[in-house]
Design a protein around this motif. Structure first.
Motif, PDB file in Angstrom:
ATOM      1  N   ALA A 170      -4.153   9.348  -5.224  1.00 18.42           N
ATOM      2  CA  ALA A 170      -4.064   8.002  -5.783  1.00 18.42           C
ATOM      3  C   ALA A 170      -3.148   7.148  -4.928  1.00 18.42           C
ATOM      4  N   ALA A 171      -3.410   5.844  -4.956  1.00 21.78           N
ATOM      5  CA  ALA A 171      -2.593   4.889  -4.221  1.00 21.78           C
ATOM      6  C   ALA A 171      -2.433   3.626  -5.045  1.00 21.78           C
ATOM      7  N   GLU A 186      -4.001   0.171  -9.193  1.00 19.52           N
ATOM      8  CA  GLU A 186      -4.123   1.614  -9.017  1.00 19.52           C
ATOM      9  C   GLU A 186      -5.537   1.986  -8.564  1.00 19.52           C
ATOM     10  N   TYR A 187      -5.613   2.839  -7.552  1.00 15.35           N
ATOM     11  CA  TYR A 187      -6.889   3.297  -7.024  1.00 15.35           C
ATOM     12  C   TYR A 187      -6.873   4.815  -6.860  1.00 15.35           C
ATOM     13  N   TYR A 233       0.866  -1.186   0.000  1.00 15.75           N
ATOM     14  CA  TYR A 233       0.000   0.000   0.000  1.00 15.75           C
ATOM     15  C   TYR A 233       0.894   1.224   0.000  1.00 15.75           C
ATOM     16  N   HIS A 234       0.811   1.998  -1.070  1.00 15.24           N
ATOM     17  CA  HIS A 234       1.666   3.180  -1.211  1.00 15.24           C
ATOM     18  C   HIS A 234       0.856   4.331  -1.807  1.00 15.24           C
ATOM     19  N   VAL A 235       0.945   5.491  -1.198  1.00 16.96           N
ATOM     20  CA  VAL A 235       0.348   6.697  -1.768  1.00 16.96           C
ATOM     21  C   VAL A 235       1.239   7.154  -2.917  1.00 16.96           C
ATOM     22  N   VAL A 236       0.671   7.273  -4.114  1.00 19.44           N
ATOM     23  CA  VAL A 236       1.454   7.658  -5.280  1.00 19.44           C
ATOM     24  C   VAL A 236       1.113   9.069  -5.761  1.00 19.44           C
ATOM     25  N   SER A 237      -0.004   9.618  -5.281  1.00 25.74           N
ATOM     26  CA  SER A 237      -0.378  11.006  -5.552  1.00 25.74           C
ATOM     27  C   SER A 237      -1.070  11.537  -4.303  1.00 25.74           C
ATOM     28  N   ASP A 238      -0.621  12.689  -3.819  1.00 27.55           N
ATOM     29  CA  ASP A 238      -1.050  13.179  -2.516  1.00 27.55           C
ATOM     30  C   ASP A 238      -2.559  13.179  -2.337  1.00 27.55           C
ATOM     31  N   ILE A 273      -3.509  15.219   3.526  1.00 28.81           N
ATOM     32  CA  ILE A 273      -3.423  14.242   4.613  1.00 28.81           C
ATOM     33  C   ILE A 273      -2.592  13.022   4.218  1.00 28.81           C
ATOM     34  N   SER A 274      -1.729  13.172   3.223  1.00 27.46           N
ATOM     35  CA  SER A 274      -0.948  12.025   2.756  1.00 27.46           C
ATOM     36  C   SER A 274      -0.103  11.408   3.862  1.00 27.46           C
ATOM     37  N   ASP A 275       0.367  12.242   4.796  1.00 28.21           N
ATOM     38  CA  ASP A 275       1.242  11.703   5.836  1.00 28.21           C
ATOM     39  C   ASP A 275       0.482  10.927   6.905  1.00 28.21           C
ATOM     40  N   TRP A 276      -0.842  10.885   6.823  1.00 32.37           N
ATOM     41  CA  TRP A 276      -1.577   9.986   7.707  1.00 32.37           C
ATOM     42  C   TRP A 276      -1.314   8.522   7.354  1.00 32.37           C
TER      43      TRP A 276
END
Length: 210
Positions: free
Chosen positions: A62-63, A69-70, A37-42, A141-144
């Protein structure tokens, strides 16, 4: 507004894979791979909505989840937590809702513990909140999302009507932030207890990633 004190009266034309669940770590299937699970767009929030049951914020981002891709769709909150881990409720559960191009849903649930300090981004959400209104917001909130996620994966459902099944869940136990008792109290004062009761696991397999 949903009546959480009379959940048995909710529309209940659902099947046998409902969420949330109580997870017993000893009974999970331990994965030897890290959780993909990785955030790829903030995750950027644009609008804050009081839907009567919780505060919900919509946005974009996006993640990549299990190499798929989601799109990030929205975030909302449940206090106390809906998922139970080895008999423990957390004071807050944050749902990061994702959807792909063919409509499949993945919810990343962050189980948040209490700490001494306010979380600044949650505080901004609380400050912006207006009872019964929709307000603009500009918040990242990407750093959540933890950089190395630890937690569980299983197949379940939405936790509010229509309780649609076929929803993938990542239930993460290691968010890198805490919230204060004052912030926990804010959710209870505005929404009461808005957590659905744990549902039968039936024959589902829960995977543990650590």
């Amino acid at each position: 507004m949903l009546d959480y004190k009379n959940q048995a009266k909710w529309p209940n034309g659902f099947g046998s894979q409902q969420s949330p669940i109580e997870i017993k770590t000893a009974q999970t299937l331990k994965s030897k791979e890290p959780l993909d699970y990785h955030v790829v767009s903030d995750y950027q929030l644009h609008q804050e909505v009081d839907d009567g049951t919780t505060v919900r914020l919509t946005g974009e981002g996006a993640a990549r989840i299990f190499n798929r891709e989601y799109h990030f769709v929205q975030v909302h909150f449940h206090a106390p937590s809906e998922h139970v881990i080895d008999g423990k409720h957390y004071p807050l559960e944050i749902h990061l809702v994702h959807q792909n191009d063919i409509g499949q849903l993945v919810v990343v649930a962050l189980l948040v513990s209490a700490g001494e300090l306010d979380d600044e981004k949650l505080q901004q959400i609380m400050t912006t909140y207006e009872n019964g209104k929709t307000e603009p917001v500009d918040l990242n909130i990407s750093d959540w999302a933890p950089w190395y996620p630890v937690g569980f994966h299983y197949l379940g459902s939405l936790t509010t009507p229509p309780l649609t099944e076929g929803v993938e869940w990542l239930v993460l136990t290691n968010p890198e932030f805490t919230i204060s008792d004052r912030q926990i109290d804010w959710f209870h004062q505005h929404f009461g207890d808005d957590n659905r009761d744990p549902q039968p696991l039936n024959d589902r397999q829960v995977e543990l990633y650590k």
